[in-house]
Enzyme design. Structure first.
Site, PDB file in Angstrom:
ATOM      1  N   LYS A 139       7.692  -0.986  13.696  1.00  7.88           N
ATOM      2  CA  LYS A 139       8.138  -1.691  12.350  1.00  7.88           C
ATOM      3  C   LYS A 139       9.821  -1.716  12.274  1.00  7.88           C
ATOM      4  CE  LYS A 139       4.281  -2.699  10.415  1.00  7.88           C
ATOM      5  NZ  LYS A 139       3.976  -4.167  10.100  1.00  7.88           N
ATOM      6  N   TYR A 158       3.952   3.596  15.141  1.00  3.75           N
ATOM      7  CA  TYR A 158       3.767   2.601  13.938  1.00  3.75           C
ATOM      8  C   TYR A 158       5.294   2.352  13.481  1.00  3.75           C
ATOM      9  CZ  TYR A 158       2.616   0.639   9.566  1.00  3.75           C
ATOM     10  OH  TYR A 158       2.486  -0.321   8.453  1.00  3.75           O
ATOM     11  N   THR A 191      -5.413  -0.057   0.194  1.00  4.16           N
ATOM     12  CA  THR A 191      -5.990  -1.081   1.041  1.00  4.16           C
ATOM     13  C   THR A 191      -7.064  -0.204   2.103  1.00  4.16           C
ATOM     14  OG1 THR A 191      -4.243  -0.745   2.700  1.00  4.16           O
ATOM     15  CG2 THR A 191      -3.997  -2.666   1.255  1.00  4.16           C
ATOM     16  N   SER A 247       6.812  -5.266   6.605  1.00  8.92           N
ATOM     17  CA  SER A 247       7.422  -3.778   7.268  1.00  8.92           C
ATOM     18  C   SER A 247       6.931  -2.738   6.810  1.00  8.92           C
ATOM     19  CB  SER A 247       8.786  -4.065   7.279  1.00  8.92           C
ATOM     20  OG  SER A 247       9.480  -3.044   7.974  1.00  8.92           O
ATOM     21  N   ILE A 306      -0.429 -17.315   7.264  1.00  5.87           N
ATOM     22  CA  ILE A 306      -0.757 -16.021   7.028  1.00  5.87           C
ATOM     23  C   ILE A 306      -1.559 -15.229   8.071  1.00  5.87           C
ATOM     24  CG2 ILE A 306      -1.313 -14.488   5.329  1.00  5.87           C
ATOM     25  CD1 ILE A 306      -0.952 -16.595   3.079  1.00  5.87           C
ATOM     26  N   VAL A 361      -0.318   0.886  -0.954  1.00 10.95           N
ATOM     27  CA  VAL A 361      -0.943   0.020  -1.302  1.00 10.95           C
ATOM     28  C   VAL A 361      -2.565   0.524  -1.218  1.00 10.95           C
ATOM     29  CG1 VAL A 361      -1.774  -2.521  -1.626  1.00 10.95           C
ATOM     30  CG2 VAL A 361       0.703  -1.760  -0.792  1.00 10.95           C
TER      31      VAL A 361
END
Length: 263
Positions: free
Chosen positions: A161, A157, A192, A143, A7, A190
């Site tokens: 992707k 970006y 983050t 992605s 990971i 998300v």
């Protein structure tokens, strides 16, 4: 022998939660985690032990160090059962019309090195080990919705992707599906550090107020996803396997076609 999973971007956010989910879902697996910062990696190893979680602090664009890691996995395990390519960066966030200096192009190149070329290199290095798995070798790419629709200021970006989506299709086209499968998953919006950066620095610097407002409102209304949500989907795909019908596909984390792996 338990499964061996690699990971990237494992020190925070989705990647950190993914390590936890994978180990807790399969107590026989060994996870190798890679990131540029050590603190999160150390906390994971303290929690799960060095026999379950092995980490390396490195930049995934450093091919020689990634080669050394892959060789270490080969010597210790003789196989690799799955990869989750999670590491990525968003910067530069800037309109195309403003991306007209040599420095701007260098930023695009750096982003593509992290978000795309390092992943191409990693997959190419790992294919022999993935094919040595007694299971199907699963490659899961993180992605983004920006790969299929424009976001103001996110052209670099989004393009990186989109390239990743196509790369997954190419793997599915070239490699036998009983040996290796690949899939791209957009994890949703998300909660983050990246989202914090969008709200506080990158967005105000490079996005229009209207475009930035969506992300601000998601935060204010507590509508950002917990990293556990996409991590659960990613973990199921890399552990239980990518269904043949989804090989090479791009999907959102909540796509109904993921029903069999969402558990």
């Amino acid at each position: 022998m338990g499964k061996v999973i690699l990971i990237t971007g494992a020190s925070r956010g989705i990647g950190l939660q993914l390590v936890k989910t994978v180990i807790e879902e399969d107590d026989e697996c060994i996870v190798y985690g890679v990131a540029r910062t050590e603190a999160g990696l150390q906390s994971l190893q303290r929690e799960y032990g060095a026999d379950k979680f092995v980490y390396r602090v490195l930049d995934i664009t450093d091919r020689s160090r990634m080669e050394a890691l892959v060789e270490e996995i080969r010597q210790k395990h003789g196989k690799l059962d799955g990869i989750v390519a999670n590491a990525g960066m968003l910067e530069p966030v800037k309109s195309i019309s403003q991306s007209n200096s040599e420095h701007d192009i260098k930023q695009w190149e750096r982003l593509f090195d992290v978000n795309f070329f390092s992943i191409v290199s990693l997959v190419a290095l790992c294919l022999p080990l993935l094919k040595s798995s007694p299971f199907v070798g699963n490659i899961v790419f993180v992605s983004s919705g920006a790969s299929v629709k424009p976001y103001n200021g996110w052209s670099a970006y989004g393009c990186s992707k989109a390239a990743l989506n196509h790369f997954a299709m190419d793997i599915a086209s070239e490699e036998p599906s009983d040996k290796v499968r690949a899939v791209c998953i957009a994890p949703g919006v998300v909660d983050t550090q990246m989202q914090k950066d969008i709200r506080e620095t990158l967005g105000p610097q490079g996005m229009t107020p209207k475009a930035l407002e969506r992300f601000t409102q998601l935060y204010k209304t507590s509508s950002l996803l917990d990293p556990k949500v996409p991590a659960a989907v990613l973990a199921q795909l890399v552990l239980k396997g990518i269904p043949d019908s989804l090989n090479g596909q791009y999907l959102r984390y909540n796509d109904e076609r993921l029903g069999p792996v969402q558990g």
